[in-house]
Scaffold this active site. Sequence first.
Site, PDB file in Angstrom:
ATOM      1  N   PRO A  14      -3.522  15.132 -37.656  1.00 34.25           N
ATOM      2  CA  PRO A  14      -1.941  15.097 -37.058  1.00 34.25           C
ATOM      3  C   PRO A  14      -1.230  13.770 -37.743  1.00 34.25           C
ATOM      4  O   PRO A  14      -0.804  12.918 -36.766  1.00 34.25           O
ATOM      5  CB  PRO A  14      -2.222  15.126 -35.703  1.00 34.25           C
ATOM      6  CG  PRO A  14      -3.475  14.429 -35.756  1.00 34.25           C
ATOM      7  CD  PRO A  14      -4.512  14.924 -36.609  1.00 34.25           C
ATOM      8  N   CYS A  15      -0.874  13.870 -38.962  1.00 35.04           N
ATOM      9  CA  CYS A  15      -0.211  12.780 -39.454  1.00 35.04           C
ATOM     10  C   CYS A  15       1.419  12.710 -38.791  1.00 35.04           C
ATOM     11  O   CYS A  15       1.959  11.535 -38.929  1.00 35.04           O
ATOM     12  CB  CYS A  15      -0.217  12.949 -41.053  1.00 35.04           C
ATOM     13  SG  CYS A  15       0.566  14.209 -41.451  1.00 35.04           S
TER      14      CYS A  15
END
Length: 159
Positions: free
Chosen positions: A126-127
Site C-alpha cells: 500500500p504505497c
Amino acid sequence: MQRYSQIPTPCGPLLLVINEQGLCHVDFCRSPKPVVVPESWQPDDVALAPYAEQFTAYFDGRLQRFDLPLAARGTKFQQQVWQALAQIPYGETRSYTDIALVIDKPKAMRAVGAANGRNPLAIIVPCHRVIGRDGTLTGYAGGLAIKQFLLKHEQEHRR
C-alpha cells in the site's frame, strides 16, 4: 511466462499480472505512466480469477488484507521498503520518514520515496498510504486522484 487480466474498479481498469510464483504486477491502466503489455504476455482471465476476486472484495469494502502469492522483483533495499509498506494498517498513513525509521535507515527518506515509486504491486503493497511528513498527499504512480480515492475508501470501510 507472464499472464494478465484487466479488471474493472471504481478507479478504472486495473492490470493484474502473474508469473509462475505469483502476482508480480498491479497497475492502474489509466495512470499517468501505464504499463504497456508486451506481446509475450498472455491474457488469462481464468488463472487470474482468484486475484480478481480479492480486488473486487477490496473495492467492495469487504477485504482489508490480501492473501495472495506475491512475486515482486526489486533490489534488497526496495524489498525492505515494500515489506515496511505492507505493515501499514488499512486506513492509516505513514510518512516517508516513518518508513525510513522502520527499516533503520533514518536519513534515507528520498531513497524510500524512490522505492515507493517503483512498487510494482499497487494497493497490495500500500504505497498509497504514504504521505508527506506534513500530512499532504505526495506523488502516486496511479495519480493523486486515485491515491485520494483509495485513502478515503479505506477510512470509510475501516473496522
